[in-house]
Design an enzyme around this catalytic site. Structure first.
Site, PDB file in Angstrom:
ATOM      1  N   LYS A  79       0.771  -1.411  -0.036  1.00  0.00           N
ATOM      2  CA  LYS A  79      -0.100   0.070  -0.047  1.00  0.00           C
ATOM      3  C   LYS A  79       0.914   1.202   0.089  1.00  0.00           C
ATOM      4  CE  LYS A  79      -3.826   2.104   3.009  1.00  0.00           C
ATOM      5  NZ  LYS A  79      -4.589   1.831   4.040  1.00  0.00           N
ATOM      6  N   SER A 154      -9.497   1.938   3.492  1.00  0.00           N
ATOM      7  CA  SER A 154      -8.791   2.505   2.437  1.00  0.00           C
ATOM      8  C   SER A 154      -7.712   1.858   1.754  1.00  0.00           C
ATOM      9  CB  SER A 154      -7.991   3.668   3.327  1.00  0.00           C
ATOM     10  OG  SER A 154      -7.107   3.123   4.059  1.00  0.00           O
ATOM     11  N   SER A 178      -9.394  -0.541   7.453  1.00  0.00           N
ATOM     12  CA  SER A 178      -9.149  -0.568   6.243  1.00  0.00           C
ATOM     13  C   SER A 178      -8.408  -1.550   5.611  1.00  0.00           C
ATOM     14  CB  SER A 178      -8.129   0.621   6.091  1.00  0.00           C
ATOM     15  OG  SER A 178      -8.681   1.878   5.968  1.00  0.00           O
TER      16      SER A 178
HETATM   17  N1  GLN Z   1     -12.789   4.151   7.104  1.00  0.00           N
HETATM   18  C1  GLN Z   1     -12.012   4.671   8.163  1.00  0.00           C
HETATM   19  C2  GLN Z   1     -11.746   6.120   8.141  1.00  0.00           C
HETATM   20  O1  GLN Z   1     -12.073   6.562   7.217  1.00  0.00           O
HETATM   21  C3  GLN Z   1     -10.933   3.619   8.599  1.00  0.00           C
HETATM   22  C4  GLN Z   1      -9.988   4.009   7.806  1.00  0.00           C
HETATM   23  C5  GLN Z   1      -8.721   3.067   7.868  1.00  0.00           C
HETATM   24  O2  GLN Z   1      -8.709   2.168   8.654  1.00  0.00           O
HETATM   25  N2  GLN Z   1      -7.615   3.689   7.622  1.00  0.00           N
HETATM   26  O3  GLN Z   1     -11.206   6.601   8.823  1.00  0.00           O
END
Ligand code: GLN
Length: 494
Positions: A79, A154, A178
């Site tokens: 990532k 994400s 994420s």
């Molecule tokens: N969807 C959550 C956020 O927007 C978690 C994102 C993540 O785990 N990086 O913060």
């Protein structure tokens, strides 16, 4: 032999036994990326020459009879939130579009030391803020099972790349879901390890007390192998846990041994909010454990309803502080014609941060400001403690908790992007796990009527990864969901 059917572990064995060259496998995957990634959009950058050179080096060392690492010659993806000394590290943001890190994140370095072939960096929501990868400032990624839908986020690029066979395993990061949510949406395995299990050195910070790097694989065993490679104490990250406190275990050694006297916790009332297809698939998975002799116990998790509210105060507060460094001076984009030095800051940030990032910086700054700190931030920390307590109590009664990963399967591109609150709600089942710092894994457990994958989430006590992976493997061994693949992406042979 079809490369598609090989897991990362099997490919490594073939490479070490000289039945498949790493170069051959790497080229086949790179060709596949060239063919289908224009549609899927999983990668932000691909290091073709570098990958082939790395593969050649592994093949040469094997030919010379040298010992090679646990991921010898296996093509993997990272990532784009982890620093690499090669290529750009963008975090899916225009503010870091041209940022080249001077070093490798510890997790990346460990992959390289294990002789993995890093193919490229994957797309993500900007600074890992989002649940669909639609907040990427650089590219759109679609779900390989249905290209009109999101891959989740994400870490959507990593999940899509694994699902579409554009790598054998990948790294993601999980601050509130994420890794697990995109794994669920893309029908692959994703693990968020215990906070402190993996070094965050070189992971670009979003919510530092919540962020954790973790692996994606097509199977539980591949995920366990990736964990084994990247786990461990790192003097460069003071929050990584010391070996004598929680030693890195051999997550593969007993993976196929079912857990004796297994007790699975279920929070029925909380799960009731999920779509019927999701509930049914999760219930079936739990029934499967029951059938294998497990005891299913009801656990009360009275504070989980407050997890999203607490998370969006804590995560945005930390983000507002972490993202202060993007000031047009230290890193990344700088505005062209500032009138004065204040404009260097304000215009650089205004021009290159996306909407969601700006929204969160404002939210977090507000929550931390004097007069509101007690009302919001401190209150959220107290709620976090209660949530942690819910898990501690629940684990007195069970070895792990089973619940959905997300309330729905992959939603349509554009469906939630203009409604941040709706988007935030898609993390209802994953976010509490980060607040508590415990590990959670997503494993494929079915498909809905539209043919979209559904994930089962298993959550365990801190540093219970060995057992959690075994429990996940018990489910996987009984089912064949993980063997299905998105037909749209075709087959590759080598
Ligand atoms: N969807 C959550 C956020 O927007 C978690 C994102 C993540 O785990 N990086 O913060």
């Amino acid at each position: 032999m079809s490369l598609d059917e090989l897991t990362a572990i099997e490919l490594r064995n073939e490479i070490v036994a000289k039945r498949i060259g790493s170069v051959e496998a790497t080229r086949a995957i790179l060709d596949r990326i060239e063919r289908i990634d224009p549609t899927v959009g999983a990668y932000l950058s691909v290091f073709r020459d570098r990958a082939i050179q790395a593969a050649e080096a592994v093949d040469r060392r094997i030919a010379a009879g040298e010992t090679v690492g646990l991921l010898a010659g296996v093509p993997v993806a990272v990532k784009d939130v982890m620093c690499t000394s090669f290529g750009a590290t963008t975090c899916g943001s225009r503010i870091l579009e041209d940022f080249h890190a001077p070093y490798d994140a510890t997790a990346v370095r460990k992959l390289l030391t294990a002789d993995a072939v890093v193919l490229g960096k994957t797309n993500m929501d900007e600074f890992a803020m989002g649940s669909s990868t639609e907040n990427s400032g650089l590219k759109r990624t679609v779900n390989p099972w249905d290209t009109s839908r999101v891959p989740g986020g994400s870490s959507g690029g990593s999940a899509a790349a694994v699902a579409a066979r554009m790598c054998f395993a990948a790294l993601g990061s999980d601050t509130g879901g994420s890794i697990r949510q995109p794994a669920s949406f893309c029908g692959v395995v994703g693990l968020k390890p215990t906070y402190g299990r993996i070094s965050r050195y070189g992971l670009v910070a979003y919510g530092s007390s919540l962020d954790q790097i973790g692996p994606f694989g097509r199977t539980v065993a591949d995920t366990a192998l990736m964990l084994k490679v990247i786990a461990g104490h790192d003097p460069a990250d003071s929050t990584s846990v010391a070996e004598d406190v929680a030693p890195v275990e051999d997550y593969l050694a007993k993976l196929d041994e079912p857990v004796e006297g297994l007790r699975i916790g279920v929070a029925s009332a909380f799960n009731a909010g999920a779509d019927p297809a999701v509930r049914q698939a999760v219930d079936q998975a739990v029934d499967g454990y029951r059938g294998a002799g497990a005891q299913v116990v009801e656990v009360a998790m009275p504070h989980l309803d407050y997890a999203i509210a607490a998370y969006y105060v804590i995560a945005t507060a930390e983000a507002s502080s972490n993202l202060a460094r993007y000031d047009g001076v230290h890193y990344g984009h700088r505005t062209k014609n500032p009138a004065d030095y204040v404009e260097v800051y304000s215009k650089s940030r205004e021009e290159a941060f996306g909407q969601e990032v700006k929204r969160r910086i404002m939210l977090g700054t507000y929550a931390l400001s004097s007069g509101y700190y007690d009302a919001y931030y401190l209150k959220a920390l107290k709620v976090r403690n209660l949530i942690r307590g819910d898990f501690v109590k629940a684990f007195e009664w069970c070895d792990c908790i089973a619940m959905p990963v997300a309330p729905t399967t992959a939603f349509k591109l554009g469906e939630k992007v203009d409604d941040p609150l709706k988007m935030y709600l898609s993390d209802i089942y994953t976010i509490a796990v980060n607040l508590a710092g415990v590990p959670g894994i997503s494993v494929p457990c079915g498909f809905d009527d539209a043919g979209l994958p559904i994930g089962l989430q298993l959550i365990g006590p801190a540093f219970s990864e060995t057992k959690l992976l075994r429990i996940a493997r018990m489910h996987e061994a009984r089912t064949d969901w993980h063997t299905r693949r998105p037909v749209a992406v075709g087959q590759i042979t080598a």
